[in-house]
Design an enzyme around this catalytic site. Structure first.
Site, short mmCIF file in Angstrom:
data_model
loop_
_atom_site.label_atom_id
_atom_site.label_comp_id
_atom_site.label_asym_id
_atom_site.label_seq_id
_atom_site.Cartn_x
_atom_site.Cartn_y
_atom_site.Cartn_z
N PHE A 64 -12.22 -7.66 13.51
CA PHE A 64 -11.07 -8.10 12.72
C PHE A 64 -10.70 -7.02 11.71
O PHE A 64 -11.52 -6.54 10.96
CB PHE A 64 -11.39 -9.42 12.00
CG PHE A 64 -10.27 -9.87 11.11
CD1 PHE A 64 -9.04 -10.23 11.65
CD2 PHE A 64 -10.43 -9.91 9.74
CE1 PHE A 64 -7.99 -10.63 10.83
CE2 PHE A 64 -9.40 -10.31 8.91
CZ PHE A 64 -8.17 -10.67 9.45
N GLN A 65 -9.46 -6.63 11.71
CA GLN A 65 -8.92 -5.61 10.80
C GLN A 65 -9.62 -4.27 10.92
O GLN A 65 -9.79 -3.55 9.95
CB GLN A 65 -8.93 -6.11 9.34
CG GLN A 65 -7.95 -7.25 9.15
CD GLN A 65 -7.65 -7.56 7.70
OE1 GLN A 65 -8.50 -7.39 6.83
NE2 GLN A 65 -6.45 -8.05 7.45
N MET A 87 23.54 9.95 4.23
CA MET A 87 23.29 11.21 4.92
C MET A 87 23.51 11.06 6.42
O MET A 87 24.00 11.97 7.09
CB MET A 87 21.87 11.70 4.63
CG MET A 87 21.59 13.08 5.16
SD MET A 87 22.76 14.30 4.55
CE MET A 87 21.88 14.98 3.15
N GLU A 130 0.83 -1.21 0.00
CA GLU A 130 0.00 0.00 0.00
C GLU A 130 0.86 1.26 0.00
O GLU A 130 0.47 2.30 -0.52
CB GLU A 130 -0.95 0.02 1.20
CG GLU A 130 -2.11 -0.95 1.12
CD GLU A 130 -1.78 -2.33 1.67
OE1 GLU A 130 -0.59 -2.58 2.02
OE2 GLU A 130 -2.70 -3.17 1.77
N LYS A 159 -17.92 -1.51 5.17
CA LYS A 159 -18.26 -2.53 4.17
C LYS A 159 -19.75 -2.56 3.83
O LYS A 159 -20.13 -2.80 2.68
CB LYS A 159 -17.80 -3.91 4.66
CG LYS A 159 -17.77 -4.92 3.55
CD LYS A 159 -17.05 -6.18 3.92
CE LYS A 159 -17.01 -7.13 2.72
NZ LYS A 159 -16.35 -8.39 3.05
C1 TPP Z 1 11.55 6.33 6.49
C2 TPP Z 1 12.79 7.04 6.91
N1 TPP Z 1 13.59 6.49 7.84
C3 TPP Z 1 14.71 7.12 8.23
C4 TPP Z 1 15.07 8.32 7.68
C5 TPP Z 1 16.32 9.03 8.14
N2 TPP Z 1 17.28 9.13 7.04
C6 TPP Z 1 17.43 10.27 6.32
S1 TPP Z 1 18.57 10.13 5.12
C7 TPP Z 1 18.96 8.55 5.59
C8 TPP Z 1 20.00 7.78 4.86
C9 TPP Z 1 19.59 7.41 3.51
O1 TPP Z 1 20.51 6.50 2.98
P1 TPP Z 1 20.47 6.07 1.46
O2 TPP Z 1 19.08 5.70 1.07
O3 TPP Z 1 21.50 5.07 1.20
O4 TPP Z 1 20.78 7.44 0.68
P2 TPP Z 1 22.12 8.31 0.74
O5 TPP Z 1 22.02 9.29 1.85
O6 TPP Z 1 23.28 7.38 0.93
O7 TPP Z 1 22.15 9.00 -0.59
C10 TPP Z 1 18.16 8.16 6.67
C11 TPP Z 1 18.26 6.85 7.33
C12 TPP Z 1 14.19 8.86 6.73
N3 TPP Z 1 14.40 10.03 6.16
N4 TPP Z 1 13.07 8.20 6.34
#
Ligand code: TPP
Lengths: 165, 580
Positions: free
Chosen positions: B133-134, B491, B71, B183
């Site tokens: 349920f659900q 990041m 989803e 539903k």
């Molecule tokens: C759902 C979610 N979980 C955690 C984060 C925190 N977060 C921001 S950037 C990042 C790293 C992303 O790594 P990657 O996808 O390898 O991209 P890169 O920064 O290496 O380009 C994280 C964990 C987020 N933004 N969204």
């Protein structure tokens, strides 16, 4: 510095969940709710909420704008900025032994409150007024022992001919 | 109505057929109403509580439905569809877990003001409140992240609710609206009647600007010597790019565009300074810091843009043009508020706009742009992520629609992709949702079958919705799926290096799949590059390939995004990086 108390009146659709929408907005944006009263309004299908909150002018403005973003909110009025009548009702169950009873009745009469229930050792006092009056009365009863206290929160409207709509 | 029948019918004939007052179920009411609202495609996933709706779809050949594999994929796809077209995106999910799986996507759309109508099923009205349920209280859950939501308890209300939902989602400050349909409501039959229009008493967005405020702004511009425009997603969403261009040219004000505002103004223009904020350009951040007049247009002064608020634009008089009155004064003190539709405000302003006294200021900014451009230390032995983005930008001439995930690669796209056309940067700005980049591109490509759609992802975020590779393969949705594979949560690694003193804690993505094999497992072409030469070669191959393709660019691990303003610093306190 403590923030001033603000009173706003909110006209809302009488829909399931509308109280949750309004209260949720206050909660998630970190606005304080000191009291909230809700009931029917003069128009079928609409309810009026009166909310007491605290905050400076900017906060109050944000609260009003954020409230307007709720689809179920029809009108928001800052009552505090106008001459208003604000009233609250309290029920106070106070200890009243035969010896102290006359004194308590004296206080009730001075405050133009009413005794609405009597038991051998307690009285229920009903008082209507602005919040300061109720605070004062509660303080006077404290020495006798307050068993239970319930307050409605403030309901209010603007004085004169204008309508909160 | 069969597909054949529909093919020979005119639009009006289809409409009048849909509007017939037949006695039909809530499910068919929903489908007819969606068609009447112009819905072309539903992104959805079935389950018990929406089986009536799926059953109605079985014999309802004239609405396209795309079955995603999660989803979350469905709602991000609907989001990409909406952002890239300006139309309302539609997503359908079942009760309980189906509904809670779309919550992240709803919040993503809400933060970025994206018009969506999200339909969820729920347990029958007689079961609501019994922990059936659900069962999930999805209207309760989504109250803070929807513009409005509905639990429809009577089928009689359904047509009006759908009409209202589309109207609310797509007007004023746009946003997601959820409709929860129990539903029994989707089963009940009544004679269909679809309203021509709806009036919602508590909803009257201000669109027409107050001319007095506009004139105050014009006056302030005439007096300004160091003016700056900060333009945001609101310009893109209002399709106001032409008005903005005219405004910039007439007033001679340098402009910086926020992450969501990118593509709202052509990056080739001499007055454009790039993106401001945490990873903004030197010229944009210094301009914000030193300006005497700041005109925010459809931008909400987010903390990633302003950085330390108390140090933000200290010398500036602030003008704020926005359709949402609640944004005025929320974060910054505003001298001249202009509430209204951004396009209308700019149109009105353009009638009398005159140039600012900005000649010397423009020269100063041009010097900054030249002296401190965005740059990176390129290497001949290593593949740099910035190089890859630069190459993608060059080879596509800024013509593609680019979606990004969240992280370093997102910032590099923002910095190095030279956007030329509005609605061509699709990214989760406000919520910063990893897992958004790839599925949103599916929605973009469905809406624009003939455009080049590129989805740039990190190796972390790619794994948050990679299951949707199946959809690309099955429907031959030809997204170019780029993975900037640095083997870490880049990041986070950067923050841990710079702010947490090299204490790298749980950022290693060792054990990730071989992305080429992953793509191939779904029937999507997979390519890989580990150096510049390979990068050029496989990228060319990818562009020439007629179908979905994933390109795994294996890049240097330790690269950082610069400039960088760390949290708590003012916007001009930039770390410019160790490069050069
Ligand atoms: C759902 C979610 N979980 C955690 C984060 C925190 N977060 C921001 S950037 C990042 C790293 C992303 O790594 P990657 O996808 O390898 O991209 P890169 O920064 O290496 O380009 C994280 C964990 C987020 N933004 N969204």
């Amino acid at each position: 510095m403590t923030n001033p108390k603000q009173t706003i009146s909110v006209l809302v659709n009488n829909q399931p969940g509308v109280l949750q929408r309004v209260a949720g907005l206050f909660g998630r944006r970190g606005y304080n709710i000191e009291s909230i009263t809700v009931g029917e309004s003069e128009e079928h299908g609409l309810s009026r909420m009166v909310i007491e909150t605290t905050g400076d002018h900017n906060t109050l403005e944000q609260i009003q704008k954020q409230l307007y973003k709720l689809i179920d909110v029809i009108k928001v009025i800052d009552l505090g900025s106008q001459a208003m009548v604000g009233r609250e009702l309290a029920l106070i169950k106070v200890n009243a032994e035969p010896t102290t009873r006359p004194e308590i009745i004296g206080i009730v009469e001075t405050f133009r409150a009413a005794i609405v229930d009597i038991s051998p050792t307690t009285l229920i006092v009903q008082v209507v007024g602005d919040s300061d009056k109720i605070d004062a009365m509660v303080e006077l009863f404290r020495p006798y022992g307050i068993r239970e206290l319930t307050r409605t929160g403030v309901t209010a409207m603007v004085r004169g001919m204008s309508v909160g709509k | 109505m069969s597909i054949q029948e529909r093919a020979v019918m005119s639009k009006e004939e289809i409409r009048s057929k849909l509007l017939q007052p037949d006695v039909i179920s809530g499910s068919e009411i929903l489908l007819r109403s969606l068609l009447l609202e112009g819905t072309e495609c539903i992104f959805g996933y079935p389950g018990g509580a929406v089986l009536n709706i799926y059953d109605a779809m079985y014999s309802f050949a004239n609405i396209r439905h795309i079955l995603t594999r999660h989803e979350q994929g469905a709602i991000h796809a609907a989001d990409g569809y909406a952002r890239s077209t300006g139309k309302v995106g539609v997503c359908l999910a079942t009760s309980g877990p189906g509904a809670t799986n779309v919550v992240t996507g709803i919040a993503t759309a809400y933060m970025d003001s994206v018009p969506l109508v999200v339909i969820t099923g729920n347990v029958a009205t007689s079961f609501i409140g019994t922990d059936a349920f659900q069962e999930a209280d999805i209207t309760g859950i989504t109250m803070p992240i929807t513009k409005h939501n509905y639990l429809v308890r009577n089928v009689e209300d359904l047509p009006r609710v759908i009409k209202e939902a589309f109207m609310i989602a797509s007007t004023g400050r746009k946003g997601p609206v959820l409709i929860d349909i129990p539903k029994d409501v989707s089963a009940h039959k009544i004679a269909f009647h679809y309203p021509d229009s709806v009036h919602v008493r508590g909803y009257q967005p201000t669109v027409k600007p107050n001319n007095l405020q506009v004139q105050k702004m014009i006056q302030a511009i005439k007096e300004a010597e160091r003016p700056v425009i900060l333009s945001g997603g609101g310009v893109v969403y209002a399709d106001a790019q032409n008005e903005l261009m005219e405004f910039v040219e007439k007033t001679q004000i340098p402009i910086t565009t926020t992450l969501l505002g990118l593509s709202g103004f052509p990056s080739s223009h001499p007055l454009w300074m790039g993106m401001p904020g945490m990873h903004g350009t030197y010229s944009a951040n210094m301009a914000l810091q030193n300006c005497d007049l700041l005109i925010g247009i459809g931008a909400r002064f987010d903390d990633r843009v302003t950085m330390k608020l108390s140090g933000f634009a200290p010398k500036a008089k602030i003008v704020h043009i926005d359709v949402d009155p609640a944004e005025i004064g929320k974060n910054v003190k505003t001298a001249i508020p202009c509430v209204g539709d951004v396009k209308m405000v700019l149109k009105q302003a353009n009638e009398t706009a005159q140039p600012a006294k900005s000649k010397a200021w423009i020269e100063e900014i041009a010097r900054n742009k030249q002296e401190f451009p965005l740059r990176f230390k390129d290497s001949d032995d290593e593949l740099k992520p910035q190089y890859v983005i630069d190459m993608i930008s060059e080879t596509t001439k800024g013509d593609a629609i680019v979606t990004t995930d969240v992280g370093q690669h997102q910032m590099w796209v923002a910095q190095f992709y030279k956007f030329t056309k509005p609605r061509s940067m699709i990214t989760s700005g406000g919520l910063g949702t990893m897992g958004f980049g790839f599925p949103s591109a599916i929605g973009v490509q469905v809406a624009h079958p003939d455009r080049l759609v590129i989805s740039v992802n990190g190796d972390g975020g790619m794994q948050m919705c990679s299951q949707e590779l199946a959809i690309c393969a099955i429907h031959n949705i030809p997204v170019k799926i780029v993975v900037i594979n640095n083997q870490v949560l880049g990041m986070v690694r950067q923050w841990q290096e710079i702010i947490y003193d090299n204490r790298y804690s749980f950022i290693d993505l060792a054990g990730s799949p071989d992305f080429v094999k992953l793509a191939e497992a779904y029937g999507v072409k997979g390519l890989r590059a580990t150096n510049k030469e390979e990068a050029q070669k496989v990228w060319k191959e990818a562009l020439e390939f007629n179908g979905p393709v994933l390109i795994d660019f294996q890049v240097r691990k330790d690269e950082n995004v610069f400039p960088m303003v760390t949290a708590g610093s003012a916007i001009h306190e930039m770390i410019l990086g160790d490069d050069e």
